[in-house]
Design an enzyme around this catalytic site. Structure first.
Site, mmCIF file in Angstrom:
data_model
loop_
_atom_site.group_PDB
_atom_site.id
_atom_site.type_symbol
_atom_site.label_atom_id
_atom_site.label_comp_id
_atom_site.label_asym_id
_atom_site.label_seq_id
_atom_site.Cartn_x
_atom_site.Cartn_y
_atom_site.Cartn_z
ATOM 1 N N CYS A 376 9.956 -50.783 45.493
ATOM 2 C CA CYS A 376 9.940 -51.964 46.359
ATOM 3 C C CYS A 376 8.718 -51.919 47.294
ATOM 4 O O CYS A 376 7.605 -52.095 46.822
ATOM 5 C CB CYS A 376 11.273 -52.082 47.089
ATOM 6 S SG CYS A 376 11.666 -53.783 47.474
ATOM 7 N N HIS A 499 15.393 -51.777 42.769
ATOM 8 C CA HIS A 499 15.885 -50.468 43.231
ATOM 9 C C HIS A 499 16.690 -49.787 42.115
ATOM 10 O O HIS A 499 17.908 -49.943 42.063
ATOM 11 C CB HIS A 499 16.771 -50.650 44.465
ATOM 12 C CG HIS A 499 16.010 -51.057 45.678
ATOM 13 N ND1 HIS A 499 15.477 -50.147 46.565
ATOM 14 C CD2 HIS A 499 15.670 -52.287 46.146
ATOM 15 C CE1 HIS A 499 14.848 -50.796 47.530
ATOM 16 N NE2 HIS A 499 14.941 -52.095 47.305
ATOM 17 N N GLU A 501 17.579 -46.850 41.893
ATOM 18 C CA GLU A 501 18.477 -45.799 42.403
ATOM 19 C C GLU A 501 19.928 -46.277 42.520
ATOM 20 O O GLU A 501 20.858 -45.477 42.436
ATOM 21 C CB GLU A 501 17.981 -45.254 43.748
ATOM 22 C CG GLU A 501 18.028 -46.208 44.941
ATOM 23 C CD GLU A 501 16.774 -47.071 45.108
ATOM 24 O OE1 GLU A 501 16.102 -47.335 44.088
ATOM 25 O OE2 GLU A 501 16.493 -47.501 46.238
HETATM 26 N N1 GLN Z 1 9.633 -55.245 53.015
HETATM 27 C C1 GLN Z 1 9.412 -55.541 51.642
HETATM 28 C C2 GLN Z 1 9.961 -56.893 51.241
HETATM 29 O O1 GLN Z 1 10.734 -57.484 51.943
HETATM 30 C C3 GLN Z 1 10.012 -54.463 50.764
HETATM 31 C C4 GLN Z 1 11.515 -54.423 50.804
HETATM 32 C C5 GLN Z 1 12.084 -53.143 50.274
HETATM 33 O O2 GLN Z 1 11.381 -52.151 50.128
HETATM 34 N N2 GLN Z 1 13.361 -53.130 50.019
HETATM 35 O O3 GLN Z 1 9.630 -57.392 50.197
#
Ligand code: GLN
Length: 529
Positions: A376, A499, A501
């Site tokens: 992310c 994600h 995970e």
């Molecule tokens: N802050 C970034 C976004 O909103 C990444 C979010 C995250 O890592 N979950 O896209």
């Protein structure tokens, strides 16, 4: 649909005793007998969900397939039982009141005085009782500590369920702390007595008391707890600390927790086979590899719970053990901290704190050919680093942090100004490019993964990135979002917008983590046992 039996798990004396792990272990044990189970969590705090809470206070925000931002305990439920949770599996006081006040405004309670009992408690009860499937057991964990003001309506709802359904369909398990006083060289049962009394005030008598303690509880202390808390001696069960959480189902089985639960319900069954769990614990051996995680909240490892678990799962299937080298990205970047890393991971995050340290880390991993996984925010920063250092774009960054000439990371469409529950959340399909490394890792070209983000890679830069050597190898099914990037000239450098995970489990490690750990082993010539 019908739920046959209810198991409520409360906690006393202090928070963080591991009620989530108790609920999950009970779930795993009952599954081993062949029962159909489900686990839910009641959170007494007033936020509508965990999404707006600081992970340093509350730990990781776990995301379900259907896009709910929930308590991290739901992650344990999924990992221990393999059953997917949904937005129907976690409520908070905030969510209950939100529903209640909407109903009040609609006129559903017209003419009535709306009160905690029965209106709030009725909503809590219907959350607990409603099920889309027939279940042998519903396990329900009550967050917080007995005695907290916020917990009272939840305890009252449980009392009512227990009163109406009776002991033959409800069991109450209380997890408590039995502290060891070094000066007295003794374990103290008084806090347990007090917390059971708190439950009694709420009209609840526990059937089983699980005693968390750092020292072995003697027979005498068990007898004291049984006698003073009004439970049979056989139902005072130790809950010791363990090195490895996956030891718990086997341990609780040895202590007779499952037998006592079944006996309470008049079920007499032969002991279940727990070979899979025993093997899992025995497989956590082998050479140790070091994976550096560079994040903003490294002093609070609960923030990265699923991530750490997923790395362990990846290690188990590669017959190695993972040591995590936590690096705080808010501190001055120092290359020396990364030396000795077999692989480097930059996880998700929000806000500009510590991003320079993360970018320097990514640069180090890229230049030194160290296996790198960016998740992310970690992926977004890998794109920024590459655009800046390899493609030599000037003034390139993310709109999340700066107004810049080249916003290579931009706000996704349809984003709202409200911050709660408005991100791109939950499961979305993604197509992987045939022949790419990521497609090889998954061994398929269409995947479903969970998301939690507001920003995405700006597709206007896709061609420039690809010409420079960064392949955009995963694209969301609707074509709007670049979901995966990888470097052509690097042994293992992958960034994912989702994600992975959240979907990794001990018995079915996520392919990305399995491959990441494998790359760390191969590229560093670690010998496996
Ligand atoms: N802050 C970034 C976004 O909103 C990444 C979010 C995250 O890592 N979950 O896209």
């Amino acid at each position: 649909m019908k739920i046959n039996r209810f198991i409520f798990v409360t906690g006393g004396v202090v928070s963080s005793l591991g009620k989530g792990l108790v609920a999950s272990s009970i779930g795993a044990l009952l599954q081993a007998y062949g029962f159909k189970i489900h686990i839910r969590k009641l959170d007494p705090y007033l936020n509508i969900d965990a999404g707006t809470m600081n992970p340093a206070q509350h730990g990781e925000v776990f995301v379900t397939n259907d896009g709910a931002e929930t308590d991290l305990d739901l992650g344990y439920y999924e990992r221990f039982t393999g059953i997917q949770t949904t937005k129907h599996d976690n409520i908070t006081t905030g969510k209950v009141y939100d529903q209640l006040l909407k109903k009040e405004r609609r006129g559903d309670y017209l003419g009535k005085t709306v009160q905690v009992i029965p209106h709030v408690t009725d909503l809590i009860k219907s959350f607990i009782i409603n099920s889309r499937e027939n279940l042998d057991f519903l396990i329900c964990e009550v967050g917080g500590t007995v005695g907290d003001i916020e917990s009272q309506p939840f305890l009252e709802a449980i009392r009512q369920i227990s009163y109406h359904l009776g002991k033959q369909r409800v069991i109450l398990i209380h997890l408590t702390l039995v502290p060891y006083l070094t000066a007295a060289q003794d374990l103290k049962t008084k806090p347990t007595q007090h917390s059971v009394r708190e439950l009694n005030f709420a009209g609840i008598q526990p059937d089983i008391i699980l005693c968390r303690s750092e020292q072995k509880i003697s027979q005498h202390q068990k007898e004291k707890i049984a006698n003073l808390c009004n439970v049979p001696l056989s139902n005072v069960i130790p809950a010791p600390d363990v090195n490895y959480i996956y030891e718990l189902p086997v341990l609780y089985n040895q202590y007779g927790l499952d037998t006592q639960i079944l006996e309470h319900f008049g079920l007499n069954l032969p002991k279940p086979y727990l070979t899979a769990w025993t093997d899992l614990v025995q497989n956590t051996i082998g050479e140790e590899i070091t994976i550096s995680i560079v994040g903003k909240y490294t002093e609070f490892p609960d923030t990265y719970k699923s991530l750490v678990e997923a790395l362990h799962h990846g290690a188990i299937c590669n017959n190695v053990m993972v040591k995590i080298n936590w690096i705080n990205s808010r501190e001055q970047f120092a290359e020396a901290q990364l030396q000795g890393s077999n692989a480097i991971l930059v996880p998700g995050g929000f806000g500009d704190h510590g991003i320079e340290g993360k970018i320097s880390t990514i640069n180090y991993a890229r230049i030194n050919n160290i296996p790198f996984l960016g998740i992310c925010l970690g992926m977004q920063l890998a794109v920024i680093e590459f655009a800046h250092d390899v493609i030599k774009l000037d003034d390139v960054h993310s709109e999340e942090f700066y107004i810049c000439q080249n916003p290579i990371i931009k706000l996704a469409d349809n984003q709202s100004v409200d911050l709660g529950g408005t991100m791109r959340l939950g499961e979305y399909p993604c197509n992987l490019k045939a022949g790419s490394k990521i497609a090889e890792i998954y061994n398929m070209t269409t995947i479903l993964e969970r998301h939690r983000h507001r920003y995405i890679i700006n597709k206007n830069y896709q061609d420039i990135l690809e010409q420079g050597g960064m392949l955009c190898s995963g694209i969301s099914e609707d074509g709007t979002c670049i979901e995966v990037i990888e470097l052509k000239d690097h042994p293992w450098f992958i960034g994912v917008q989702f994600h992975p995970e959240f979907k990794s489990r001990p018995f079915t490690p996520h392919p990305i983590f399995a491959s990441f750990v494998k790359a760390a082993i191969q590229l560093n010539n670690i010998i496996r046992v």
